[in-house]
Design an enzyme around this catalytic site. Sequence first.
Site, PDB file in Angstrom:
ATOM      1  N   LYS A  81     -17.261 -20.389 -75.549  1.00 49.08           N
ATOM      2  CA  LYS A  81     -17.102 -19.185 -74.708  1.00 49.08           C
ATOM      3  C   LYS A  81     -16.063 -18.246 -75.323  1.00 49.08           C
ATOM      4  O   LYS A  81     -15.040 -18.696 -75.852  1.00 49.08           O
ATOM      5  CB  LYS A  81     -16.674 -19.627 -73.296  1.00 49.08           C
ATOM      6  CG  LYS A  81     -16.519 -18.495 -72.288  1.00 49.08           C
ATOM      7  CD  LYS A  81     -16.170 -19.060 -70.904  1.00 49.08           C
ATOM      8  CE  LYS A  81     -15.962 -17.983 -69.857  1.00 49.08           C
ATOM      9  NZ  LYS A  81     -15.622 -18.532 -68.527  1.00 49.08           N
ATOM     10  N   SER A 156     -18.705 -17.195 -64.698  1.00 54.83           N
ATOM     11  CA  SER A 156     -18.565 -16.316 -65.831  1.00 54.83           C
ATOM     12  C   SER A 156     -19.039 -16.917 -67.153  1.00 54.83           C
ATOM     13  O   SER A 156     -19.276 -16.178 -68.100  1.00 54.83           O
ATOM     14  CB  SER A 156     -17.101 -15.891 -65.973  1.00 54.83           C
ATOM     15  OG  SER A 156     -16.279 -17.012 -66.228  1.00 54.83           O
ATOM     16  N   SER A 180     -16.776 -21.123 -62.540  1.00 56.46           N
ATOM     17  CA  SER A 180     -17.443 -20.510 -63.694  1.00 56.46           C
ATOM     18  C   SER A 180     -18.106 -21.442 -64.691  1.00 56.46           C
ATOM     19  O   SER A 180     -18.770 -20.969 -65.616  1.00 56.46           O
ATOM     20  CB  SER A 180     -16.470 -19.618 -64.444  1.00 56.46           C
ATOM     21  OG  SER A 180     -16.404 -18.374 -63.805  1.00 56.46           O
TER      22      SER A 180
HETATM   23  N1  GLN Z   1     -16.534 -15.941 -59.918  1.00 59.75           N
HETATM   24  C1  GLN Z   1     -15.142 -16.266 -59.751  1.00 59.75           C
HETATM   25  C2  GLN Z   1     -14.292 -15.069 -60.052  1.00 59.75           C
HETATM   26  O1  GLN Z   1     -14.847 -14.056 -60.314  1.00 59.75           O
HETATM   27  C3  GLN Z   1     -14.772 -17.438 -60.613  1.00 59.75           C
HETATM   28  C4  GLN Z   1     -14.656 -17.062 -62.032  1.00 59.75           C
HETATM   29  C5  GLN Z   1     -14.238 -18.212 -62.877  1.00 59.75           C
HETATM   30  O2  GLN Z   1     -14.321 -19.373 -62.483  1.00 59.75           O
HETATM   31  N2  GLN Z   1     -13.712 -17.875 -64.039  1.00 59.75           N
HETATM   32  O3  GLN Z   1     -13.118 -15.116 -60.031  1.00 59.75           O
END
Ligand code: GLN
Length: 495
Positions: A81, A156, A180
């Site tokens: 990532k 994400s 995420s």
């Molecule tokens: N969707 C969540 C956020 O926008 C979690 C994102 C993540 O786990 N990096 O914060």
Amino acid sequence: MTSDDLTQLTITDASRLLRLGSISSADLVTAHVERIERVDKHVKAYLRFTPELWEKQAEEADRRIRQGDAPPLAGIPIAVKDVLCVRGVETTAGSQILRGFKPPYTGTAVARLFEAGAVMLGVTNCDEFAMGSSTENSSYFPTRNPWDLQRVPGGSSGGSAAAVAAGEAMIALGTDTGGSIRQPAALCGVVGMKPTYGRVSRYGLIAFASSLDQIGPLARSVDDAAIVLSLMGGLDPLDATSSDRPRMEVLNNFGAGVKGMRLGVPREYYDVKGVEPGVKAAIDAALFILRQAGAEIVDVSLPHTDYGLAAYYIIAPAECSSNLARFDGVKYGLSEVDAPNITEEYQQTRRKGFGTEVRRRVMLGTYALSSGYYDAYYLKAQKVRTLIKRDFDEAFKKCDAIVSATSPTVAFPIGAKTQDPLSMYLCDVLTLGGNLAGLPGISVPCGTSDGLPVGLQVLGPQWGENVVLRVARAYEEASELKAVVADPSPLQGRG
Ligand code: GLN
């Protein structure tokens, strides 16, 4: 074996073939590169490729396999990532502000996988600074779900999940701050695991919310996720929050099955608002299978669930506003040097370099931390966090692990939630409790709803990765629902 067959293997299968000499690491790389050339123009899982790394690493892996001293991941193709620093490889957190940034070092988790013989194929797309649930907040382009190219892969870590689902990497690394890893794994029909906070060093991870972030694997089997996790965990002097618990303990007893285990179903997670009937049906079927495999299903309660989302969306922005203060145009990446003075330079760089969601969070976080509001928001949210942690402690007195859906919905159409941040935030209702409480969790494929993958989430007590893996593996075996590789084609849209 055809080249496409090689892109469907798990680590366990590939390692056997590599050691038997039936295939080489170079063959595996070639098969993946060919597959990427064919499908990534549709899926768009990758931001960049790393031929200089894969050539060297595959050659080294093949040499060590020939010598008979192959490390555990020798020759295994992985994707990383875009928030994990790899020396000399452009790493941008999905953001324009870091465009051109080449880290001078490799973070610990990635370095440990390299030492274990992994071969890096490239860098995967993600929401900017990991803020989002659909990968649409990437400042480059959205990634598409390999099961339906008109839909999001989740986020994400959407690029990582899509790459694994589409046979473009055997393993991918993601990060999980509120869900995420698990949510995109669920939406793409692969396995994704978030470890206990402190299990994996965060050194070399571009921070979003430091008290919540954890690095973890996306894979096509529970065994593969377990292997990768066991290799990248463990104490790291470069991250003070990393734990000295033995890294191999995640594998303890994990093949033992669920017979006699008590699995808790929190009523607040089961009846969560907005859960799709098809998702609920898939979870009911999974509970039935687990019961048949010998588990006892028990009713538990996590009474503060309703406040989790609000607490998370104070704490995560607060931490991000502080972490992202370093991106000022002086030290890294983008720099607006035409500005008349230093303040203007900071402002212009940040205005130009950060996307809408990142700016929204920085403003929310700065506000929540400002004098006069700190007690009302940040401190209050931290208190709620403690209550949520206690809910889990109480629940784990009645059960060994908790099971639920990972995401209330299946993959949604691209664009469906971009105008309504709140509806996007709701994607994480079932996952972020695990982050607030620092617990290990996994998502495993659990059938489909309307032809799209559903994920089953298993949460365990702190340091209970082996318990989580044990339940997930038993379910995977009993359900015979191993992740399968999607064959993305532009004709496959479901309208
Ligand atoms: N969707 C969540 C956020 O926008 C979690 C994102 C993540 O786990 N990096 O914060």
